[in-house]
Structures are given as C-alpha cells and as structure tokens.
Motif scaffolding. Structure first.
Motif, PDB file in Angstrom:
ATOM      1  N   LEU A  17       2.205 -26.768  39.646  1.00 36.91           N
ATOM      2  CA  LEU A  17       3.519 -26.324  39.175  1.00 36.91           C
ATOM      3  C   LEU A  17       3.840 -26.880  37.792  1.00 36.91           C
ATOM      4  O   LEU A  17       4.501 -26.207  36.984  1.00 36.91           O
ATOM      5  CB  LEU A  17       4.597 -26.727  40.182  1.00 36.91           C
ATOM      6  N   LYS A  18       3.364 -28.082  37.483  1.00 40.81           N
ATOM      7  CA  LYS A  18       3.550 -28.634  36.141  1.00 40.81           C
ATOM      8  C   LYS A  18       2.803 -27.788  35.120  1.00 40.81           C
ATOM      9  O   LYS A  18       3.312 -27.509  34.022  1.00 40.81           O
ATOM     10  CB  LYS A  18       3.047 -30.074  36.102  1.00 40.81           C
ATOM     11  N   GLU A  19       1.593 -27.365  35.481  1.00 39.61           N
ATOM     12  CA  GLU A  19       0.809 -26.527  34.574  1.00 39.61           C
ATOM     13  C   GLU A  19       1.456 -25.154  34.412  1.00 39.61           C
ATOM     14  O   GLU A  19       1.436 -24.561  33.328  1.00 39.61           O
ATOM     15  CB  GLU A  19      -0.617 -26.396  35.096  1.00 39.61           C
ATOM     16  N   LEU A  20       2.038 -24.644  35.504  1.00 41.36           N
ATOM     17  CA  LEU A  20       2.755 -23.363  35.418  1.00 41.36           C
ATOM     18  C   LEU A  20       3.953 -23.500  34.483  1.00 41.36           C
ATOM     19  O   LEU A  20       4.191 -22.643  33.625  1.00 41.36           O
ATOM     20  CB  LEU A  20       3.217 -22.917  36.806  1.00 41.36           C
ATOM     21  N   LYS A  21       4.696 -24.616  34.630  1.00 38.68           N
ATOM     22  CA  LYS A  21       5.865 -24.849  33.780  1.00 38.68           C
ATOM     23  C   LYS A  21       5.448 -24.947  32.314  1.00 38.68           C
ATOM     24  O   LYS A  21       6.117 -24.415  31.412  1.00 38.68           O
ATOM     25  CB  LYS A  21       6.553 -26.147  34.209  1.00 38.68           C
ATOM     26  N   LYS A  22       4.317 -25.591  32.084  1.00 42.50           N
ATOM     27  CA  LYS A  22       3.817 -25.715  30.724  1.00 42.50           C
ATOM     28  C   LYS A  22       3.469 -24.334  30.171  1.00 42.50           C
ATOM     29  O   LYS A  22       3.765 -24.030  28.995  1.00 42.50           O
ATOM     30  CB  LYS A  22       2.565 -26.612  30.715  1.00 42.50           C
ATOM     31  N   ASP A  23       2.870 -23.468  30.993  1.00 48.86           N
ATOM     32  CA  ASP A  23       2.529 -22.118  30.566  1.00 48.86           C
ATOM     33  C   ASP A  23       3.789 -21.305  30.262  1.00 48.86           C
ATOM     34  O   ASP A  23       3.824 -20.515  29.319  1.00 48.86           O
ATOM     35  CB  ASP A  23       1.726 -21.426  31.663  1.00 48.86           C
ATOM     36  N   ILE A  24       4.816 -21.501  31.071  1.00 45.80           N
ATOM     37  CA  ILE A  24       6.081 -20.787  30.877  1.00 45.80           C
ATOM     38  C   ILE A  24       6.703 -21.197  29.542  1.00 45.80           C
ATOM     39  O   ILE A  24       7.122 -20.368  28.731  1.00 45.80           O
ATOM     40  CB  ILE A  24       7.069 -21.071  32.031  1.00 45.80           C
ATOM     41  N   ASP A  25       6.736 -22.516  29.321  1.00 43.36           N
ATOM     42  CA  ASP A  25       7.324 -23.026  28.076  1.00 43.36           C
ATOM     43  C   ASP A  25       6.543 -22.554  26.873  1.00 43.36           C
ATOM     44  O   ASP A  25       7.118 -22.227  25.824  1.00 43.36           O
ATOM     45  CB  ASP A  25       7.363 -24.554  28.120  1.00 43.36           C
ATOM     46  N   SER A  26       5.216 -22.507  27.021  1.00 44.84           N
ATOM     47  CA  SER A  26       4.365 -22.050  25.931  1.00 44.84           C
ATOM     48  C   SER A  26       4.647 -20.582  25.589  1.00 44.84           C
ATOM     49  O   SER A  26       4.694 -20.201  24.419  1.00 44.84           O
ATOM     50  CB  SER A  26       2.895 -22.242  26.292  1.00 44.84           C
ATOM     51  N   PHE A  27       4.840 -19.789  26.618  1.00 44.81           N
ATOM     52  CA  PHE A  27       5.117 -18.367  26.407  1.00 44.81           C
ATOM     53  C   PHE A  27       6.477 -18.189  25.730  1.00 44.81           C
ATOM     54  O   PHE A  27       6.644 -17.309  24.870  1.00 44.81           O
ATOM     55  CB  PHE A  27       5.088 -17.613  27.736  1.00 44.81           C
ATOM     56  N   LYS A  28       7.452 -18.993  26.127  1.00 39.68           N
ATOM     57  CA  LYS A  28       8.780 -18.881  25.531  1.00 39.68           C
ATOM     58  C   LYS A  28       8.749 -19.112  24.020  1.00 39.68           C
ATOM     59  O   LYS A  28       9.496 -18.523  23.252  1.00 39.68           O
ATOM     60  CB  LYS A  28       9.728 -19.885  26.172  1.00 39.68           C
ATOM     61  N   LYS A  29       7.873 -20.007  23.586  1.00 39.53           N
ATOM     62  CA  LYS A  29       7.767 -20.308  22.155  1.00 39.53           C
ATOM     63  C   LYS A  29       7.157 -19.140  21.391  1.00 39.53           C
ATOM     64  O   LYS A  29       7.474 -18.903  20.231  1.00 39.53           O
ATOM     65  CB  LYS A  29       6.897 -21.555  21.943  1.00 39.53           C
TER      66      LYS A  29
ATOM     67  N   SER B 134      10.098  -4.532  26.847  1.00 39.18           N
ATOM     68  CA  SER B 134      11.554  -4.694  26.804  1.00 39.18           C
ATOM     69  C   SER B 134      11.880  -6.182  26.786  1.00 39.18           C
ATOM     70  O   SER B 134      11.516  -6.920  27.711  1.00 39.18           O
ATOM     71  CB  SER B 134      12.201  -4.025  28.020  1.00 39.18           C
ATOM     72  N   HIS B 135      12.558  -6.589  25.734  1.00 47.57           N
ATOM     73  CA  HIS B 135      12.901  -8.005  25.597  1.00 47.57           C
ATOM     74  C   HIS B 135      13.761  -8.476  26.768  1.00 47.57           C
ATOM     75  O   HIS B 135      13.554  -9.569  27.297  1.00 47.57           O
ATOM     76  CB  HIS B 135      13.643  -8.228  24.278  1.00 47.57           C
ATOM     77  N   GLU B 136      14.733  -7.645  27.166  1.00 44.07           N
ATOM     78  CA  GLU B 136      15.617  -8.050  28.270  1.00 44.07           C
ATOM     79  C   GLU B 136      14.860  -8.214  29.588  1.00 44.07           C
ATOM     80  O   GLU B 136      15.113  -9.151  30.350  1.00 44.07           O
ATOM     81  CB  GLU B 136      16.727  -7.007  28.452  1.00 44.07           C
ATOM     82  N   VAL B 137      13.937  -7.266  29.843  1.00 36.12           N
ATOM     83  CA  VAL B 137      13.163  -7.326  31.088  1.00 36.12           C
ATOM     84  C   VAL B 137      12.300  -8.577  31.118  1.00 36.12           C
ATOM     85  O   VAL B 137      12.220  -9.288  32.129  1.00 36.12           O
ATOM     86  CB  VAL B 137      12.291  -6.064  31.251  1.00 36.12           C
ATOM     87  N   ILE B 138      11.651  -8.868  29.980  1.00 36.70           N
ATOM     88  CA  ILE B 138      10.778 -10.047  29.895  1.00 36.70           C
ATOM     89  C   ILE B 138      11.592 -11.319  30.067  1.00 36.70           C
ATOM     90  O   ILE B 138      11.216 -12.239  30.816  1.00 36.70           O
ATOM     91  CB  ILE B 138      10.012 -10.059  28.562  1.00 36.70           C
ATOM     92  N   GLU B 139      12.736 -11.390  29.392  1.00 38.02           N
ATOM     93  CA  GLU B 139      13.578 -12.585  29.477  1.00 38.02           C
ATOM     94  C   GLU B 139      14.075 -12.799  30.911  1.00 38.02           C
ATOM     95  O   GLU B 139      14.086 -13.939  31.412  1.00 38.02           O
ATOM     96  CB  GLU B 139      14.764 -12.437  28.529  1.00 38.02           C
ATOM     97  N   LYS B 140      14.481 -11.712  31.538  1.00 38.11           N
ATOM     98  CA  LYS B 140      14.948 -11.810  32.930  1.00 38.11           C
ATOM     99  C   LYS B 140      13.833 -12.296  33.847  1.00 38.11           C
ATOM    100  O   LYS B 140      14.044 -13.133  34.739  1.00 38.11           O
ATOM    101  CB  LYS B 140      15.457 -10.449  33.385  1.00 38.11           C
ATOM    102  N   LYS B 141      12.613 -11.792  33.611  1.00 39.87           N
ATOM    103  CA  LYS B 141      11.468 -12.181  34.436  1.00 39.87           C
ATOM    104  C   LYS B 141      11.140 -13.665  34.222  1.00 39.87           C
ATOM    105  O   LYS B 141      10.861 -14.398  35.187  1.00 39.87           O
ATOM    106  CB  LYS B 141      10.254 -11.316  34.077  1.00 39.87           C
TER     107      LYS B 141
END
Length: 356
Positions: A344-356, A311-318
């Motif tokens: 936490l910087k590496e986590l943020k990088k992983d988050i940004d990577s997933f968003k792309k 679910s796109h909405e569920v993933i985006e919310k998460k």
C-alpha cells in the motif's frame, strides 16, 4: 272472461321456460366453479314436470260463452322450449363428465409417473417421498371426483340421454388405477429408502473431502498474504489472488449445498466457522490487490489513449477514489500485515507520482 282467464292462469306456471334462452339457463347451471348434481336435478325435474303435464292441462279447443280457446300451439311451443333447454343442459352435462373423466385420468397418470420416475438428486427424492406420503389423500380426492361423475351420469340415465360408449369405457377404467398405484407405492418406497441411504453416504463423503479442501485454502491464503511486491500486480499476483477468490466463493456455494441437502433430510445444518473466518481475513487482501490492479490498468490506459479522449474531471475523481481506498486499507493493515502495508505504501507512492 272468467273461463279464458282461468285457462291462461293454468299456463302461467310454464312462464319460466320463456324467461331466458336455453344457453343462458345452461350457463347459470355451469359456473366456473362447476355445476352441482342438485342444481341440475332440480332444473331438469322442473322441465320434465312441465313436459309431462302440459299435454293434459286442458283440451286443445275449449268453447266458452263468448270465445273458443285453442291451446294446441302454446302446448307445442312449451314442449319444444322445454325440450330445447333440457337438451342444452344434458349436452353440457356430457361435456362436463368427459372433462372430469379426462382430468381424473390425467391425475392418476401423473401420480403413476411421479411414483415411477427416476431419482437423480436429493430434491427429486424429497418429491418422491412427498408423493408416497400423499398418495392416499390424492387417491381419495380422485375417488370423490369419480363419485361426482357417477352422480352426473345418473342424471343422464334418469333423463334417457345417451352417454358416449368410449367415454363410458374411460370412466370404468378409472376404477383400476388405485390398486395399480398401490403397487407403484411399494416399489417407490423401496427405491426411496435405497436412494436416501446412497445420498446420505455421498453427503458425508463430500463433507469429509470439504474439510481437506478448507485446509488447502488456508495454506493458499497464507501464501497470498505474504505477497509484498506491488510491481508484480500485473505479472501473476492478481491472477493468483483472483483464483483464490473464486475457490472461496465455490466453497461458500458448497456449504450452501450441504445445508440445503441437510434441510431436505431434516438434519442439523453444518456450520464452517473456519471458512467464515478465512473469508473475513482474505477480503481486505483481495480488495487491496484488486485496487492495485485496477489503478495500474487505468494509469496505463491514460498514458496510451489519445489525449483528446481523456477527461480531467474523470481522472481526478478516480484518483481521489483510489486515494481514499488506499488510506482505508492502510489503516486496516497497520497492525495486521507488514507485507500488505508495504504494498500500500508503494501504491501511495505511485498515486503521488501520477498526481505530479
């Protein structure tokens, strides 16, 4: 009509016998709170007086100017009714006495069992000490109950009503409990003193060991606080962090146990500021690694699950939730831990990577 009316008036005082049934009279004398000897005596005396006087009230056949008044049947009915009510009351009195005897006997038996029972922990010791402290009060209560039983038995004897022999035997047996309980109290006090010394010594020993445990937990925390490899979250790091979390929670429970037992012994409660400080310092590290672990798990599940189940909405919310938490923790660690900041910087990088 003067003479017949005079005879009728003489019988009017027995009218109370016919106003209620025997069961209703008995029920009124035995409420849920229990009967009183005074109430029973008053009712039975009134009934006995009626039975004693009704026979001599007047002759069975009385000739007047115009009537012959026959009173034998009414006398027999009054006597029968009085006997019926009296028997109902006395039967109920027997039942009540037997119940009271049973209750007192059970009370004494439970006292004896509590005084002789095993003492396996501090709570049981407190219960035993309370039983010792209250034994005279409890014995006094049961002796008052026995005195009331005696009053009811006197009522039965006064009205020539037989009390069962086995119940009489149980009644007299009640008199032997107080001396026996006094003996149990002496032994219970000796046992309580011994157990109290044993438990106090054990508590002090556990508190000494706990100080050493706190030192070990501090050392483990120092190790955990230096973890700085985000990629290791699923390769043992989270397992070690969770293990430390469980140990700290058990330490809190241990302190609660100390305080509870100290309160039972009326001792000052121990405070462990070292533990409170350690819990406070560890909390953000646990939140950080827990966030990393859950994000890593979620990402892997999103990549491996069928596309139709996502679910796109569920993933985006998460993702938004993880991002906000990451920002909060980054701010909290900014001047505290370089290692956590790196993770936490590496986590943020992983988050940004997933968003792309």
């Amino acid at each position: 009509f003067k003479e017949p009316n005079e005879i009728l008036e003489k019988f009017r005082k027995y009218q109370f016998l016919f106003e209620r049934s025997a069961s209703k009279v008995t029920k009124s004398l035995f409420p849920e709170s229990g009967p009183t000897p005074e109430g029973l005596n008053e009712q039975l005396d009134q009934i006995a007086e009626a039975m004693r006087t009704v026979g001599s009230l007047c002759i069975n056949e009385k000739n007047t100017h115009f009537f012959q008044v026959r009173t034998q049947n009414i006398k027999e009915n009054i006597f029968k009714k009085a006997t019926d009510i009296s028997n109902h009351i006395l039967v109920k009195t027997v039942d009540h006495c037997q119940k009271m005897i049973e209750d007192v006997q059970n009370g004494y038996e439970k006292m004896s069992q509590r005084l002789q029972g095993d003492v396996n922990d501090e709570k049981e010791l407190v219960i035993l000490k309370e039983e010792i402290a209250n034994h005279e009060k409890n014995i006094g209560h049961y002796q008052n109950e026995i005195a009331r039983i005696t009053e009811f038995l006197n009522i039965l004897e006064k009205n020539n009503y037989k009390f069962p022999q086995d119940s009489y035997f149980n009644y007299w047996n009640l008199m032997g409990y107080p001396p026996e309980i006094k003996i149990f109290v002496v032994e219970a006090q000796r046992r309580a003193n011994s157990k109290e010394s044993e438990f106090m010594e054990k508590l002090e020993h556990e508190k000494t060991d706990f100080l050493e445990e706190l030192q070990r937990l501090e050392e483990e925390f120092l190790v955990v606080s230096k973890y700085d490899e985000y990629q290791d979250v699923g390769r043992g790091t989270m397992e070690k962090v969770s293990a430390l979390q469980e140990k700290l929670q058990r330490a809190k429970e241990t302190v609660n146990s100390f305080n509870e037992r100290e309160n039972l012994f009326k001792l000052p409660t121990s405070e462990y500021e070292t533990l409170n400080d350690l819990l406070q310092r560890f909390e953000p590290f646990f939140k950080m690694w827990d966030l990393c672990y859950k994000f890593d798990y979620e990402v892997n599940s999103w990549y491996t699950n069928p596309f139709t189940q996502l679910s796109h909405e569920v993933i985006e919310k998460k993702i938004d939730q993880v991002t906000r938490e990451c920002q909060k923790l980054t701010k909290a660690f900014s001047d505290v831990s370089d290692e956590a900041t790196k993770v936490l910087k590496e986590l943020k990088k992983d988050i940004d990577s997933f968003k792309k």
